[in-house]
Design a protein around this motif. Structure first.
Motif, PDB file in Angstrom:
ATOM      1  N   VAL A   1       0.921  -1.200  -0.045  1.00 62.38           N
ATOM      2  CA  VAL A   1       0.102   0.219   0.056  1.00 62.38           C
ATOM      3  C   VAL A   1       0.974   1.017  -0.094  1.00 62.38           C
ATOM      4  CG1 VAL A   1      -1.600   1.343   1.391  1.00 62.38           C
ATOM      5  CG2 VAL A   1      -1.918  -1.024   1.292  1.00 62.38           C
ATOM      6  N   LEU A   2       0.580   2.111  -0.743  1.00 61.86           N
ATOM      7  CA  LEU A   2       1.206   3.646  -0.903  1.00 61.86           C
ATOM      8  C   LEU A   2       0.191   4.535  -0.633  1.00 61.86           C
ATOM      9  CD1 LEU A   2       3.558   4.720  -3.544  1.00 61.86           C
ATOM     10  CD2 LEU A   2       1.785   6.043  -3.011  1.00 61.86           C
ATOM     11  N   PHE A   3       0.620   5.517   0.314  1.00 62.02           N
ATOM     12  CA  PHE A   3      -0.358   6.680   0.428  1.00 62.02           C
ATOM     13  C   PHE A   3       0.365   8.033   0.681  1.00 62.02           C
ATOM     14  CE2 PHE A   3      -2.402   9.544   3.592  1.00 62.02           C
ATOM     15  CZ  PHE A   3      -3.526   9.489   3.032  1.00 62.02           C
ATOM     16  N   GLY A   4      -0.169   9.014  -0.034  1.00 60.86           N
ATOM     17  CA  GLY A   4       0.414  10.350   0.020  1.00 60.86           C
ATOM     18  C   GLY A   4       1.557  11.002  -0.323  1.00 60.86           C
ATOM     19  N   GLY A   5       2.057  11.877   0.168  1.00 68.36           N
ATOM     20  CA  GLY A   5       3.619  12.337  -0.219  1.00 68.36           C
ATOM     21  C   GLY A   5       3.552  13.647  -0.885  1.00 68.36           C
ATOM     22  N   ALA A   6       4.396  14.268  -1.335  1.00 69.34           N
ATOM     23  CA  ALA A   6       4.852  15.693  -1.795  1.00 69.34           C
ATOM     24  C   ALA A   6       4.931  15.221  -3.211  1.00 69.34           C
ATOM     25  CB  ALA A   6       5.758  16.256  -1.110  1.00 69.34           C
ATOM     26  N   GLY A   7       3.799  15.733  -4.035  1.00 68.36           N
ATOM     27  CA  GLY A   7       3.623  15.654  -5.451  1.00 68.36           C
ATOM     28  C   GLY A   7       4.328  16.932  -6.253  1.00 68.36           C
ATOM     29  N   ARG A   8       4.399  17.014  -7.461  1.00 66.54           N
ATOM     30  CA  ARG A   8       4.919  18.452  -8.249  1.00 66.54           C
ATOM     31  C   ARG A   8       4.469  19.348  -7.556  1.00 66.54           C
ATOM     32  NH1 ARG A   8       8.102  16.683 -12.477  1.00 66.54           N
ATOM     33  NH2 ARG A   8       7.687  14.259 -13.106  1.00 66.54           N
ATOM     34  N   ALA A   9       2.909  19.480  -7.505  1.00 66.77           N
ATOM     35  CA  ALA A   9       2.424  20.685  -7.247  1.00 66.77           C
ATOM     36  C   ALA A   9       1.421  20.689  -5.903  1.00 66.77           C
ATOM     37  CB  ALA A   9       1.652  21.245  -8.427  1.00 66.77           C
ATOM     38  N   ALA A  10       1.577  19.774  -5.195  1.00 67.79           N
ATOM     39  CA  ALA A  10       0.582  19.624  -4.163  1.00 67.79           C
ATOM     40  C   ALA A  10       0.741  18.406  -3.310  1.00 67.79           C
ATOM     41  CB  ALA A  10      -0.843  19.331  -4.832  1.00 67.79           C
ATOM     42  N   ILE A  11       0.414  18.634  -2.000  1.00 70.00           N
ATOM     43  CA  ILE A  11       0.481  17.567  -0.954  1.00 70.00           C
ATOM     44  C   ILE A  11      -0.421  16.552  -1.563  1.00 70.00           C
ATOM     45  CG2 ILE A  11       0.775  16.868   1.391  1.00 70.00           C
ATOM     46  CD1 ILE A  11       2.873  18.659   0.419  1.00 70.00           C
ATOM     47  N   LEU A  12      -0.295  15.226  -1.230  1.00 71.34           N
ATOM     48  CA  LEU A  12      -1.208  13.961  -1.936  1.00 71.34           C
ATOM     49  C   LEU A  12      -1.930  13.513  -0.768  1.00 71.34           C
ATOM     50  CD1 LEU A  12       1.330  12.873  -4.658  1.00 71.34           C
ATOM     51  CD2 LEU A  12      -0.570  14.455  -4.958  1.00 71.34           C
ATOM     52  N   ASN A  13      -3.087  12.848  -1.107  1.00 67.79           N
ATOM     53  CA  ASN A  13      -3.722  11.832  -0.106  1.00 67.79           C
ATOM     54  C   ASN A  13      -4.417  10.645  -0.798  1.00 67.79           C
ATOM     55  OD1 ASN A  13      -5.941  13.164  -1.288  1.00 67.79           O
ATOM     56  ND2 ASN A  13      -7.160  12.870   0.934  1.00 67.79           N
ATOM     57  N   ASP A  14      -3.642  10.408  -2.041  1.00 72.72           N
ATOM     58  CA  ASP A  14      -4.129   9.160  -2.925  1.00 72.72           C
ATOM     59  C   ASP A  14      -3.576   7.840  -2.266  1.00 72.72           C
ATOM     60  OD1 ASP A  14      -1.739  10.168  -3.553  1.00 72.72           O
ATOM     61  OD2 ASP A  14      -2.022   9.588  -5.804  1.00 72.72           O
ATOM     62  N   LEU A  15      -4.311   6.795  -2.544  1.00 72.10           N
ATOM     63  CA  LEU A  15      -4.010   5.691  -1.968  1.00 72.10           C
ATOM     64  C   LEU A  15      -3.840   4.469  -3.348  1.00 72.10           C
ATOM     65  CD1 LEU A  15      -3.989   3.413   0.263  1.00 72.10           C
ATOM     66  CD2 LEU A  15      -6.409   3.188   0.102  1.00 72.10           C
ATOM     67  N   TRP A  16      -2.522   3.709  -3.199  1.00 66.83           N
ATOM     68  CA  TRP A  16      -2.410   2.934  -4.239  1.00 66.83           C
ATOM     69  C   TRP A  16      -1.909   1.536  -3.813  1.00 66.83           C
ATOM     70  CZ3 TRP A  16      -2.413   4.052  -9.539  1.00 66.83           C
ATOM     71  CH2 TRP A  16      -2.389   5.412  -9.850  1.00 66.83           C
ATOM     72  N   GLU A  17      -2.195   0.515  -4.465  1.00 63.69           N
ATOM     73  CA  GLU A  17      -1.891  -0.937  -3.984  1.00 63.69           C
ATOM     74  C   GLU A  17      -1.062  -1.649  -5.072  1.00 63.69           C
ATOM     75  OE1 GLU A  17      -5.436  -2.523  -1.085  1.00 63.69           O
ATOM     76  OE2 GLU A  17      -5.459  -2.970  -3.497  1.00 63.69           O
ATOM     77  N   TRP A  18       0.224  -2.222  -4.945  1.00 67.59           N
ATOM     78  CA  TRP A  18       0.916  -2.885  -5.778  1.00 67.59           C
ATOM     79  C   TRP A  18       0.831  -4.189  -5.730  1.00 67.59           C
ATOM     80  CZ3 TRP A  18       3.552  -2.563 -10.102  1.00 67.59           C
ATOM     81  CH2 TRP A  18       4.562  -3.421 -10.261  1.00 67.59           C
ATOM     82  N   ASP A  19       0.447  -5.133  -6.516  1.00 60.55           N
ATOM     83  CA  ASP A  19       0.283  -6.488  -6.218  1.00 60.55           C
ATOM     84  C   ASP A  19       1.609  -7.272  -6.874  1.00 60.55           C
ATOM     85  OD1 ASP A  19      -0.045  -6.589  -9.135  1.00 60.55           O
ATOM     86  OD2 ASP A  19      -2.072  -7.061  -9.055  1.00 60.55           O
ATOM     87  N   GLY A  20       2.463  -6.662  -7.217  1.00 59.67           N
ATOM     88  CA  GLY A  20       3.743  -7.563  -7.795  1.00 59.67           C
ATOM     89  C   GLY A  20       3.878  -7.197  -9.306  1.00 59.67           C
ATOM     90  N   GLU A  21       2.466  -6.975  -9.949  1.00 60.28           N
ATOM     91  CA  GLU A  21       2.590  -6.830 -11.306  1.00 60.28           C
ATOM     92  C   GLU A  21       1.935  -5.361 -11.715  1.00 60.28           C
ATOM     93  OE1 GLU A  21       3.912  -8.784 -13.494  1.00 60.28           O
ATOM     94  OE2 GLU A  21       4.293 -10.004 -11.979  1.00 60.28           O
TER      95      GLU A  21
END
Length: 109
Positions: free
Chosen positions: A66-86
């Motif tokens: 699971v990946l959450f948030g971070g500092a993007g190019r122009a904004a602070i983020l609150n998006d959520l992503w999942e990586w399943d290996g592929e």
């Protein structure tokens, strides 16, 4: 043999027998995904990926990272992503924490 470029402010998490690295600041502001099997780095090229970011957080949850948030190019983020290996898949929960960077996630045992 390819390897991940030198970078800072990236995130890593274990998935199965590999470690997954995403993003960070390598000078190129890339949104690349790498995995490490204990001997070799492999650049992954999924059809979709989170946007470039740094100072985000990742953790293992079951059979996904699971990946959450971070500092993007122009904004602070609150998006959520999942990586399943592929594949990276964006998730859109009904409720989400406010945007943030420099935070941490932990794996449940």
């Amino acid at each position: 043999m390819p390897s991940a470029d030198a970078r800072q402010d990236h995130a890593m998490a274990a998935l199965g027998t590999k470690v997954v690295l995403f993003g960070g600041d390598s000078g190129d502001l890339a949104n690349d995904t790498w995995d490490w099997n204990g001997a070799t780095w492999r650049l992954r090229t999924p059809a979709s990926s989170p946007a470039w970011r740094k100072r985000h957080a990742m953790a293992t949850l079951g059979s996904k990272v699971v990946l959450f948030g971070g500092a993007g190019r122009a904004a602070i983020l609150n998006d959520l992503w999942e990586w399943d290996g592929e594949t990276w898949m964006q998730r859109t929960p009904a409720n989400s924490p406010p945007a943030r960077f420099g935070h941490a996630l932990a794996t449940l045992g």
